[in-house]
Scaffold this motif. Structure first.
Motif, PDB file in Angstrom:
ATOM      1  N   TYR A  69     -11.461   5.932   4.856  1.00 57.40           N
ATOM      2  CA  TYR A  69     -10.416   7.152   4.707  1.00 57.40           C
ATOM      3  C   TYR A  69      -9.354   6.366   4.094  1.00 57.40           C
ATOM      4  O   TYR A  69      -8.489   6.912   3.125  1.00 57.40           O
ATOM      5  N   ARG A  70      -8.972   5.002   4.506  1.00 52.07           N
ATOM      6  CA  ARG A  70      -7.937   4.521   3.919  1.00 52.07           C
ATOM      7  C   ARG A  70      -8.089   4.026   2.341  1.00 52.07           C
ATOM      8  O   ARG A  70      -7.235   4.319   1.511  1.00 52.07           O
ATOM      9  N   LYS A  71      -9.301   3.722   2.228  1.00 51.43           N
ATOM     10  CA  LYS A  71      -9.841   3.512   0.934  1.00 51.43           C
ATOM     11  C   LYS A  71      -9.758   4.707  -0.120  1.00 51.43           C
ATOM     12  O   LYS A  71      -9.444   4.880  -1.080  1.00 51.43           O
ATOM     13  N   GLN A  72     -10.132   5.813   0.833  1.00 47.77           N
ATOM     14  CA  GLN A  72     -10.469   7.201  -0.063  1.00 47.77           C
ATOM     15  C   GLN A  72      -8.849   7.484  -0.448  1.00 47.77           C
ATOM     16  O   GLN A  72      -8.645   7.994  -1.484  1.00 47.77           O
ATOM     17  N   LEU A  99     -16.980   4.670  -4.295  1.00 52.51           N
ATOM     18  CA  LEU A  99     -16.301   5.672  -3.252  1.00 52.51           C
ATOM     19  C   LEU A  99     -16.142   7.344  -3.859  1.00 52.51           C
ATOM     20  O   LEU A  99     -16.712   8.075  -3.240  1.00 52.51           O
ATOM     21  N   LEU A 100     -15.704   7.185  -4.939  1.00 51.82           N
ATOM     22  CA  LEU A 100     -15.181   8.605  -5.553  1.00 51.82           C
ATOM     23  C   LEU A 100     -16.585   9.066  -6.037  1.00 51.82           C
ATOM     24  O   LEU A 100     -17.002  10.350  -6.040  1.00 51.82           O
ATOM     25  N   GLU A 101     -17.490   8.354  -6.664  1.00 50.23           N
ATOM     26  CA  GLU A 101     -18.806   8.890  -7.488  1.00 50.23           C
ATOM     27  C   GLU A 101     -19.527   9.420  -6.145  1.00 50.23           C
ATOM     28  O   GLU A 101     -20.115  10.448  -6.195  1.00 50.23           O
ATOM     29  N   ALA A 119     -15.838  -6.275  -6.443  1.00 54.48           N
ATOM     30  CA  ALA A 119     -14.501  -6.095  -6.605  1.00 54.48           C
ATOM     31  C   ALA A 119     -13.924  -4.965  -6.194  1.00 54.48           C
ATOM     32  O   ALA A 119     -14.700  -3.927  -5.828  1.00 54.48           O
ATOM     33  N   GLN A 120     -12.594  -4.725  -5.916  1.00 57.39           N
ATOM     34  CA  GLN A 120     -11.853  -3.626  -5.530  1.00 57.39           C
ATOM     35  C   GLN A 120     -12.346  -2.427  -6.292  1.00 57.39           C
ATOM     36  O   GLN A 120     -12.512  -1.266  -5.912  1.00 57.39           O
ATOM     37  N   GLU A 121     -12.024  -2.743  -7.724  1.00 56.44           N
ATOM     38  CA  GLU A 121     -12.354  -1.537  -8.443  1.00 56.44           C
ATOM     39  C   GLU A 121     -13.655  -0.780  -8.466  1.00 56.44           C
ATOM     40  O   GLU A 121     -13.475   0.431  -8.413  1.00 56.44           O
ATOM     41  N   ASP A 170       1.047  -1.237  -0.007  1.00 61.16           N
ATOM     42  CA  ASP A 170       0.155  -0.004  -0.007  1.00 61.16           C
ATOM     43  C   ASP A 170       1.008   1.319  -0.122  1.00 61.16           C
ATOM     44  O   ASP A 170       0.797   2.440  -0.659  1.00 61.16           O
ATOM     45  N   ALA A 171       1.967   1.231   0.723  1.00 61.10           N
ATOM     46  CA  ALA A 171       2.888   2.209   0.779  1.00 61.10           C
ATOM     47  C   ALA A 171       3.506   2.615  -0.570  1.00 61.10           C
ATOM     48  O   ALA A 171       3.676   3.654  -1.024  1.00 61.10           O
ATOM     49  N   LEU A 172       3.921   1.536  -1.291  1.00 61.43           N
ATOM     50  CA  LEU A 172       4.476   1.615  -2.412  1.00 61.43           C
ATOM     51  C   LEU A 172       3.567   2.091  -3.489  1.00 61.43           C
ATOM     52  O   LEU A 172       3.999   2.889  -4.464  1.00 61.43           O
TER      53      LEU A 172
END
Length: 645
Positions: free
Chosen positions: A616-619, A590-592, A582-584, A478-480
């Motif tokens: 917030y992590r996903k954002q 979330l964005l929409e 799915a994650q996508e 996640d950091a990368l």
């Protein structure tokens, strides 16, 4: 002597063809949008056509065939001077000598038109450019016609123009790397001309013995192979905004798998008749065995050689690259984790005579069942009656017992299952093991014996170690991923600085995507998406994609930026065939919801079934994806405006 030299020339003609075609394919795939690459492609195509004619002429017997092939190969011969003028113009445009490049642009069209007229005069059978000279023998050639010297002057002017352009651009280059590559280009640019120019129309074979002419042809072919390789390598860097080491690595890999394997195969095929005569075996049999051996050995040889070549390419970064190359073998992947969990369940359940077991572990979407052994129906029934979200707080609240013995009250009994919490060495909750048995059943089946306790405790600790490792790896990845936009910006900046000229140096400061806090700027713009006071003052207003849509939005920079942000989010929308969970889809929804529909954090988190901390992590991940999309849009605009990749 002459037959031997003829065979050597045939092999070298084939080698030039293989190398030229491989390099043409490489450079087109690498950066077709660059005008320099398109010009080089014309030069390489000319070499391919000319040498194809030479290779066929060496085997042709009938005068009519020789006549046709000799005239047809002039398509490659006339393409080269036009390609040189095109190459010169593209170089000047790349070096930002736009005023000169614009004046010379018409000369490019004129050069191609002139080449077409010359070729038309040749293929129509006129004697104005060439006419039949010696239709047979080891050197089948034509003689010069009255207009041939016009072509010679055209050829000399074209090569002189290309050399002049290279010198001008090299003089304007600011970095040592760019000057060095242009120096390589200046030393090798004549390769296509050497390869295709019909020297025998200028120097009659009566002036030199046939054997000398054949030796000179062989030497010229070797020179062409070396020079076009270096020339293509030099052009591969022009306008490509990726690190130098990646271009070198791609070029070496392509050369190994293309020209090297092709030349080795040609040499083997040419050697087959000699080997067949020596061994007294049919040539077809040797070819069958040879192809089998070459197919197996050549990839092995290339694989063995490549690390040593990489060591030369990555002399300063050798340790890091070696580590990254071996990283896929040492990474503990999700598939590895699932296999370990399943095998551990088998090792625990079998001696305890437990029919069903499962492991609960964290993932990107919270805690879920990661492995099952036995009846999936029983596990689904348990989860439907006792949701995992309700079980996790109860498991976390249980006292930490490092021994994890089966009779110490460390199990949580839920329905027909016993759940054993899993924790890291510092006591952090990691998940749970579920066994379909009561504590009495476990005790009757030997679960309280010292040997069984040690086995269960050891396997549970191994599962805990695996979950801890997987969690740490996920945090590292996640950091990368979070650093990716910054790393891309640094790579782009390094490449652009390396290729800069005095005219382009002043524009670097205006490129917003090179800003070290580009992702933060995207986040602020999304937060202010519906007309916040900072949106009109955002540095993102300077994006090329924003300037492009400015007129479409009535000249309003704010609306133009909103359009670009909306488009970047729309680009992230997955295909309808992808699983909605799915994650996508999660990131897109979330964005929409958060930015396009202006919903609150609580509403979006509730709709997506996640906690606010997880939201917030996903954002953060979603905003980084928007930043990547804007980077891609900016690269596309950059390509359209400059003709580069």
């Amino acid at each position: 002597m002459v037959p031997f030299l003829e065979r050597i020339n045939e092999i070298l003609f084939a080698a030039v063809l293989i190398v030229s075609f491989s390099l043409l394919s490489y450079i087109i795939l690498q950066n077709w949008r660059s005008d320099i690459v398109r010009a080089l492609s014309v030069l390489l195509a000319g070499v391919i056509i000319a040498y194809s004619g030479d290779l066929l002429l060496a085997r042709a017997q009938r005068p009519a065939t020789i006549e046709f092939l000799g005239r047809a190969q002039w398509l490659g011969i006339v393409l080269v001077p036009a390609g040189y003028i095109h190459f010169a113009n593209a170089l000047l445009a790349f070096g930002n000598a736009n005023a000169i490049a614009q004046r010379w642009r018409r000369s490019v069209y004129f050069a191609y038109l002139s080449s077409f007229i010359i070729f038309l005069l040749v293929v129509l059978g006129t004697n104005l450019v060439i006419h039949t000279g010696i239709p047979s023998g080891p050197i089948a050639q034509f003689q010069a016609g009255p207009l041939f010297w016009v072509y010679v002057i055209f050829f000399i002017i074209a090569m002189g123009t290309a050399l002049l352009a290279i010198l001008m651009v090299r003089r304007a280059a600011l970095t040592p790397s760019q000057r060095r590559r242009l120096g390589y280009l200046g030393a090798t640019f004549a390769a296509p001309g050497i390869g295709v120019f019909p020297f025998l129309l200028v120097a009659s074979p009566s002036m030199l013995p046939v054997s000398v002419i054949l030796m000179l042809q062989a030497l010229a072919s070797l020179i062409v192979i070396a020079m076009i390789t270096v020339m293509t390598y030099s052009v591969a860097f022009q306008g490509v905004l990726i690190p130098e080491r990646l271009i070198k690595q791609d070029f070496v890999r392509w050369w190994l798998y293309g020209p090297f394997v092709g030349i080795a195969t040609i040499l083997f095929i040419q050697a087959v008749p000699v080997m067949a005569q020596m061994l007294g075996l049919p040539a077809e049999t040797l070819i069958t065995f040879g192809v089998m051996v070459m197919t197996v050995l050549m990839p092995i040889f290339v694989t063995q050689v490549k690390p040593y070549l990489d060591a030369l390419i990555y002399r300063q970064d050798h340790a890091e690259i070696d580590y990254l190359r071996n990283l896929p073998r040492s990474v503990f992947t999700r598939a590895d984790l699932r296999t370990l969990l399943e095998n551990s369940l088998v090792a625990i359940c079998t001696p305890l005579q437990v029919k069903t077991g499962f492991v609960i572990a964290p993932g990107e979407d919270g805690f879920s069942i990661k492995a099952i052994w036995g009846s999936r129906r029983e596990v689904r029934r348990l989860v439907s009656e006792h949701p995992i979200g309700d079980l996790i707080p109860r498991l976390e609240a249980m006292p930490y017992d490092a021994s994890a013995s089966l009779d110490s009250g460390s199990f949580l009994v839920v329905g027909s299952f016993c759940l054993l919490p899993l924790r890291s060495p510092d006591g952090m909750f990691l998940g749970a093991i579920g066994l379909e048995a009561t504590t009495d059943q476990l005790r009757r089946n030997g679960g309280t014996s010292p040997e069984m306790r040690r086995m269960v405790t050891g396997l549970a600790h191994q599962i805990e170690l695996a979950l801890t490792t997987a969690q740490m790896q996920r945090q590292i990845f996640d950091a990368l991923r979070g650093l990716a936009p910054e790393m891309q910006s640094l790579q782009r900046l390094s490449s652009r600085l390396e290729q800069t000229t005095p005219l382009t140096l002043a524009t670097l400061d205006e490129d917003v995507v090179l800003h070290p806090e580009f992702s933060q700027l995207v986040k602020e713009a999304l937060t202010q998406f519906w007309g916040g006071p900072k949106l009109a003052e955002s540095p993102l207003i300077g994006l090329r994609s924003v300037r492009r849509v400015l007129a479409e939005q009535g000249g309003s920079p704010t609306q133009a930026l909103q359009t670009v942000l909306r488009q970047a989010i729309a680009n992230l929308r997955p295909d309808d065939q992808i699983d909605p969970s799915a994650q996508e889809w999660l990131l897109y929804n979330l964005l929409e919801g958060r930015f396009l529909r202006r919903q609150t954090v609580r509403d979006v988190a509730h709709r997506l079934a996640m906690s606010e901390s997880d939201f917030y992590r996903k954002q953060r991940a979603a905003i980084e994806e928007v930043a990547r999309q804007i980077l891609l849009m900016e690269e596309h605009e950059y390509e359209n405006s400059t003709g580069r990749r």
